[in-house]
Design an enzyme around this catalytic site. Structure first.
Site: not given
Length: 136
Positions: A41-42
């Site tokens: 993420h991410f």
């Protein structure tokens, strides 16, 4: 860590300060690039998930509740009942220090309602109102 049962990787507050028993407190989260959620993420632009900011608010509130109620409540589970008005204002990234302020709105029996606000360098990054029940 005495007050709530959460542990790595889900303990989302590093320390507590400005505690006014039964009323309000501030939790501190130092966000590191090594946080496990950043792997997905991410990977190209690491951002702390908003739901984890709300969880950090809840952990701050749960710690305040347990400190208020005393040693008999240490390690007890606190469960979300409601989350209202959650707003996410800007991303939280590695290197940020999040200051999570919670203030009690209401308390009846084993149910507590709080207003929470997370700030980075004085800027609000997330806010929510939530209630939780302490199980004992």
């Amino acid at each position: 860590m005495q007050a709530i049962p959460h542990r790595y990787p889900f303990l989302l507050i590093d320390r507590m300060e400005d505690i006014v028993l039964g009323e309000e407190a501030t939790g501190i989260k130092n966000v590191s690039v090594n946080e496990p959620f950043f792997q997905g993420h991410f990977p190209a632009r690491p951002v702390m998930p908003g739901v984890l900011l709300v969880e950090a608010m809840a952990q701050t509130a749960a710690t305040l509740v347990v400190l208020t109620l005393g040693k008999d409540f240490e390690g007890k589970l606190v469960y979300f009942m409601t989350i209202e008005g959650a707003k996410f204002r800007r991303p939280v990234e590695p290197g940020d220090q999040v200051r999570i302020h919670v203030a009690k709105e209401r308390h009846r029996s084993n149910v507590w309602k709080f207003r929470g606000e997370a700030r980075v360098e004085g800027t609000v990054v997330a806010e929510a109102t939530f209630s939780a029940m302490i199980m004992g």
